[in-house]
Design a protein around this motif. Structure first.
Motif, PDB file in Angstrom:
ATOM      1  N   VAL A  81       0.907  -1.285   0.062  1.00 33.64           N
ATOM      2  CA  VAL A  81       0.039  -0.020  -0.038  1.00 33.64           C
ATOM      3  C   VAL A  81       0.794   1.261  -0.127  1.00 33.64           C
ATOM      4  O   VAL A  81       0.802   2.067  -0.917  1.00 33.64           O
ATOM      5  N   SER A  82       1.707   1.239   0.965  1.00 31.28           N
ATOM      6  CA  SER A  82       2.554   2.535   1.015  1.00 31.28           C
ATOM      7  C   SER A  82       3.527   2.596  -0.123  1.00 31.28           C
ATOM      8  O   SER A  82       3.733   3.826  -0.663  1.00 31.28           O
ATOM      9  N   GLY A  83       4.214   1.496  -0.764  1.00 32.92           N
ATOM     10  CA  GLY A  83       5.042   1.315  -1.800  1.00 32.92           C
ATOM     11  C   GLY A  83       4.280   1.854  -2.957  1.00 32.92           C
ATOM     12  O   GLY A  83       5.048   2.663  -3.821  1.00 32.92           O
ATOM     13  N   ILE A  84       3.295   1.542  -3.432  1.00 33.21           N
ATOM     14  CA  ILE A  84       2.727   1.740  -4.856  1.00 33.21           C
ATOM     15  C   ILE A  84       2.044   3.302  -4.696  1.00 33.21           C
ATOM     16  O   ILE A  84       2.361   4.012  -5.500  1.00 33.21           O
ATOM     17  N   GLY A  85       1.683   3.683  -3.514  1.00 28.55           N
ATOM     18  CA  GLY A  85       1.089   5.101  -3.195  1.00 28.55           C
ATOM     19  C   GLY A  85       2.309   5.959  -3.230  1.00 28.55           C
ATOM     20  O   GLY A  85       2.271   7.019  -4.219  1.00 28.55           O
ATOM     21  N   PHE A 107       5.186   5.780  -4.886  1.00 24.64           N
ATOM     22  CA  PHE A 107       5.576   5.702  -6.209  1.00 24.64           C
ATOM     23  C   PHE A 107       4.921   6.601  -7.068  1.00 24.64           C
ATOM     24  O   PHE A 107       5.161   7.577  -7.901  1.00 24.64           O
ATOM     25  N   VAL A 108       3.511   6.428  -6.997  1.00 31.98           N
ATOM     26  CA  VAL A 108       2.563   7.100  -7.996  1.00 31.98           C
ATOM     27  C   VAL A 108       2.578   8.639  -7.425  1.00 31.98           C
ATOM     28  O   VAL A 108       2.705   9.586  -8.300  1.00 31.98           O
ATOM     29  N   VAL A 109       2.554   8.879  -6.209  1.00 29.54           N
ATOM     30  CA  VAL A 109       2.465  10.407  -5.816  1.00 29.54           C
ATOM     31  C   VAL A 109       4.009  11.000  -5.959  1.00 29.54           C
ATOM     32  O   VAL A 109       3.857  12.173  -6.413  1.00 29.54           O
ATOM     33  N   TRP A 110       4.888  10.426  -5.614  1.00 25.39           N
ATOM     34  CA  TRP A 110       6.424  10.841  -5.944  1.00 25.39           C
ATOM     35  C   TRP A 110       6.446  11.231  -7.317  1.00 25.39           C
ATOM     36  O   TRP A 110       6.977  12.622  -7.961  1.00 25.39           O
ATOM     37  N   ASN A 111       6.104  10.382  -8.530  1.00 28.88           N
ATOM     38  CA  ASN A 111       6.249  10.538  -9.710  1.00 28.88           C
ATOM     39  C   ASN A 111       5.476  11.727 -10.274  1.00 28.88           C
ATOM     40  O   ASN A 111       5.802  12.517 -11.208  1.00 28.88           O
TER      41      ASN A 111
END
Length: 227
Positions: A133-137, A139-143
């Motif tokens: 959950v934290s990893g995918i979120g 990645f998306v928000v950072w990019n």
């Protein structure tokens, strides 16, 4: 992955992850804006964030490039800073889950924040769910933040005036506090690592104090092995 999405703890994990995602997006905007305002093309920070995906390494590599260093020096700086993820990967190897695809995708999502958030959970199922959950979120928000900052370019002005550099450290401290409260060994390792990082900060390049702080892990590892 589908079984993780259906777990009942999803709502609280999403809520708890939101603060980390917000900080990630803010710092991502700062990174994209700094890179483009310094003279790099828009595509450089965007592609770097997708492929490298390591905030401190990206900031350091761009700093080297903007200071006149070549691509080799920039890449070497980023690799040096990312050596700490070796220890992180060992810590979450079993949490990520079985299967080559899961390990491959999970390895790309290993960050300070994702590892801290996962290890702070109470049981294996919750740790695995928290990692994804934290990893995918993140990645998306950072990019998304990096792309927005890169497109804005120099229009944001001096991003340091907004205090963006303090967002990630503050969130990371909040994530590791539960582990510090529960385990005296972790507290000793953290204190040693922090002391080493502070001691070398005046005399070494930026980013190296983080690597020095990893020495605290040896104390914790030796204690665990002796038990």
């Amino acid at each position: 992955m589908r079984s993780l999405i259906r777990t009942p703890m999803m709502t609280p994990l999403l809520r708890d992850s939101a603060l980390v995602w917000l900080a990630s997006g803010v710092v991502g905007v700062s990174f994209g804006a700094i890179a483009v305002a310094g003279g790099l093309p828009v595509w450089v920070p965007v592609v770097m964030s997708l492929v490298v995906y390591a905030g401190s390494a990206q900031f350091s590599a761009v700093g080297v490039l903007l200071a006149g260093g070549g691509p080799v020096a920039a890449a070497a700086t980023g690799l040096l800073l990312n050596t700490r993820t070796v220890a992180f990967s060992l810590a979450v190897a079993e949490i990520i889950g079985p299967g080559r695809l899961a390990r491959l995708l999970g390895a790309h999502l290993v960050t300070d924040e994702t590892v801290a958030f996962a290890l702070a959970q109470a049981d294996p199922v919750r740790r695995r769910t928290a990692f994804w959950v934290s990893g995918i979120g993140l990645f998306v928000v950072w990019n998304a933040g990096v792309a927005a900052g890169a497109l804005a370019g120099s229009a944001l002005g001096d991003t340091g005036t907004y205090g963006l550099d303090a967002a990630f450290p503050a969130v990371l401290v909040a994530l590791v506090l539960p582990a510090l409260r529960k385990d005296a060994g972790v507290r000793r390792a953290a204190v040693l690592g922090a002391a080493l990082a502070l001691a070398v900060t005046p005399v070494v390049p930026a980013g190296v104090p983080v690597l020095a702080a990893l020495a605290g892990l040896f104390i914790y590892g030796r204690r665990r092995a002796a038990i």
